[in-house]
Design an enzyme around this catalytic site. Structure first.
Site, PDB file in Angstrom:
ATOM      1  N   HIS A 123       1.034  -1.157  -0.378  1.00 37.13           N
ATOM      2  CA  HIS A 123       0.208  -0.107   0.202  1.00 37.13           C
ATOM      3  C   HIS A 123       0.712   0.746  -0.145  1.00 37.13           C
ATOM      4  CE1 HIS A 123      -2.792   2.830   1.725  1.00 37.13           C
ATOM      5  NE2 HIS A 123      -3.936   2.636   1.686  1.00 37.13           N
ATOM      6  N   ASP A 200       3.809  -3.601   8.033  1.00 33.15           N
ATOM      7  CA  ASP A 200       1.947  -3.086   7.888  1.00 33.15           C
ATOM      8  C   ASP A 200       1.048  -4.366   8.450  1.00 33.15           C
ATOM      9  OD1 ASP A 200      -0.496  -2.560   7.602  1.00 33.15           O
ATOM     10  OD2 ASP A 200       0.339  -1.487   5.543  1.00 33.15           O
TER      11      ASP A 200
HETATM   12  N1  7TS Z   1      -2.179  -0.790   4.681  1.00 31.28           N
HETATM   13  C1  7TS Z   1      -2.472  -1.195   3.820  1.00 31.28           C
HETATM   14  C2  7TS Z   1      -2.497  -2.455   3.666  1.00 31.28           C
HETATM   15  C3  7TS Z   1      -3.745  -0.731   4.030  1.00 31.28           C
HETATM   16  O1  7TS Z   1      -4.974  -1.810   3.841  1.00 31.28           O
HETATM   17  C4  7TS Z   1      -3.986   0.492   4.364  1.00 31.28           C
HETATM   18  C5  7TS Z   1      -5.586   0.855   3.959  1.00 31.28           C
HETATM   19  C6  7TS Z   1      -2.981   1.070   4.977  1.00 31.28           C
HETATM   20  C7  7TS Z   1      -1.606   0.699   4.791  1.00 31.28           C
HETATM   21  C8  7TS Z   1      -3.452   2.584   5.675  1.00 31.28           C
HETATM   22  O2  7TS Z   1      -4.242   2.638   6.132  1.00 31.28           O
HETATM   23  P1  7TS Z   1      -4.700   4.305   7.058  1.00 31.28           P
HETATM   24  O3  7TS Z   1      -5.803   3.322   8.000  1.00 31.28           O
HETATM   25  O4  7TS Z   1      -3.694   4.348   7.624  1.00 31.28           O
HETATM   26  O5  7TS Z   1      -4.822   4.224   5.910  1.00 31.28           O
HETATM   27  N2  7TS Z   1      -5.969  -0.078   3.093  1.00 31.28           N
HETATM   28  C9  7TS Z   1      -7.559   0.813   2.102  1.00 31.28           C
HETATM   29  C10 7TS Z   1      -7.991   0.361   1.697  1.00 31.28           C
HETATM   30  O6  7TS Z   1      -7.615  -0.520   1.074  1.00 31.28           O
HETATM   31  N3  7TS Z   1      -8.988   1.176   1.366  1.00 31.28           N
HETATM   32  O7  7TS Z   1      -8.718   1.904   1.764  1.00 31.28           O
HETATM   33  C11 7TS Z   1      -7.947   1.945   2.558  1.00 31.28           C
END
Ligand code: 7TS
Length: 407
Positions: A123, A200
């Site tokens: 991501h 992560d």
């Molecule tokens: N890492 C992964 C694997 C993720 O799926 C996400 C968010 C993040 C990091 C970031 O998380 P946050 O809470 O800081 O935004 N993934 C997604 C998704 O797949 N669709 O919307 C957000």
């Protein structure tokens, strides 16, 4: 027929509503999960009955709030098997936690010419902070090559990780491919060379029992909102040894030990990393989400979403003109797909007209889209409130969309 793990309408008020005249089929939990009433009530109770700032005043409300905030930290520590609650830092979410490690730890730990190992499925939150760190420190990014089905093999890890590797940063579960990565094996390799393992956990902590020691992690970041908790709260866990040397990135109130006109010293863990008034209601909500998930059982949740993910994979792959991405088995509860000659955004719109919520786009994983050779995909993701009937509704919606666009 696999039923949801919980009494959906009783536990999750949002499922009492309809969307365009249909009962809601929510298949976007990888973006954010829905919230059970117990979580909403715990936060409501805080604001109505003991709202106060934490770690400063001595009045009754402040003491109750401080106690609840500390209890939330203890609960998180127990949930992930941390040795000490002080190793648990409340953040806004995964993104913030990973950025903190790259800045506060990476800047000290990574030297020019060192390498940082990533995978192409990361991501953007677990990619850009490392790109920027590499630029600041003159380090090199090494990518682990994926297998043709999108899985990540120990062989490939062996090729990518070497004596110059200081940091390996991998998602435990991909938010697109649904693949489950051999993080413990990566950790073992990088530890041989004296480097650290950053995990992560955004898509794994909500879906499987997590023990930081079994993952071999040095740092683990995750978000409350993907595990039935509120938005704006997340966790960075780190081994005390690293957190002690890591620099804070947010300076201000409640993170100091002593300040004079020219200098300041930092507070003890975890406060050194929590400058400013924290998200108190968020931490309380997250603790209540953890209680909810723990009562149901993380192993049961894991089994449930794995089964739904694999059944959805098979059901979609059987529909003519549908391509499904990622390994067939094991496949977590995240299923990305495309339908011939229909743009994923158009698909998502037709689905919505039938009450089916999915995400379409690049899923914040553009290097992975490049690897797959597509611009974007549709994606269905599953959680404890989904059942097999939701997969049927998804397949019906795909058939609807095909009829609609072939007209
Ligand atoms: N890492 C992964 C694997 C993720 O799926 C996400 C968010 C993040 C990091 C970031 O998380 P946050 O809470 O800081 O935004 N993934 C997604 C998704 O797949 N669709 O919307 C957000």
């Amino acid at each position: 027929m696999i039923e949801p793990l919980v009494d959906v309408e009783k536990d999750f008020p949002i499922f009492r509503r309809e969307v365009h005249g249909h009962s809601l089929v929510y298949l976007d939990s990888a973006a954010t999960s829905q919230k059970p009433a117990v979580v909403l009530e715990s936060m409501d109770r805080f604001y109505r009955q003991y709202n106060a700032n934490v770690l400063r005043s001595v009045h009754t409300l402040a003491e109750e709030a401080t106690q609840a905030y500390a209890a939330a930290r203890d609960q998180v520590a127990a949930f992930i098997g941390a040795n000490h609650p002080e190793e648990v830092i409340f953040t806004r979410g995964t993104t913030e936690g990973l950025n903190m490690v790259a800045r506060g730890f990476g800047d000290l730990f990574v030297q020019p010419g060192d390498n940082i190992v990533l995978s192409p499925m990361e991501h953007h939150s677990n990619l850009i902070p490392w790109q920027q760190l590499a630029k600041r420190r003159g380090a090199v990014l090494n990518y682990v090559e994926l297998e043709p089905d999108g899985s990540l093999s120990v062989d490939a890890l062996n090729k990518a990780i070497g004596p110059k590797t200081r940091i390996v940063a991998l998602s435990r579960v991909s938010n697109v491919l649904g693949s489950i990565n051999p993080v413990a094996e990566a950790a073992e390799l990088v530890h041989r060379y004296g480097g650290v393992m950053v995990v992560d956990g955004a898509q794994s902590v909500p879906h499987e029992p997590t023990r930081v020691s079994e993952l071999g992690a040095d740092f683990l970041a995750f978000s409350g909102h993907k595990m039935c908790g509120p938005t704006g709260i997340g966790v960075l866990w780190g081994r005390a040894q690293w957190l002690e040397m890591m620099e804070p990135v947010i300076y201000g109130g409640e993170m100091i030990s002593y300040v004079d006109r020219e200098t300041a010293t930092w507070a003890e863990l975890p406060h050194k990393f929590e400058g400013g008034t924290p998200n108190i209601a968020g931490a309380i909500g997250l603790a209540s989400a953890i209680e909810y998930l723990t009562t149901i059982g993380l192993s049961r949740i894991q089994q449930h979403t794995l089964t739904l993910g694999e059944r959805a994979y098979d059901a979609l792959a059987r529909v003519p003109g549908v391509s499904v991405y990622g390994p067939k088995h094991p496949h977590a509860g995240v299923v990305a797909f495309n339908v011939d000659r229909i743009h994923p955004h158009d698909l998502a719109q037709v689905f919505d007209a039938h009450g089916v919520a999915v995400r379409a786009g690049h899923h914040c994983a553009q290097p992975l889209m490049q690897w797959l050779g597509v611009g974007s995909t549709a994606r269905a993701s599953f959680y404890l409130y989904n059942g097999e009937r939701d997969i049927e509704r998804l397949v019906e919606a795909i058939l609807e969309a095909k009829r609609f666009f072939q007209r």
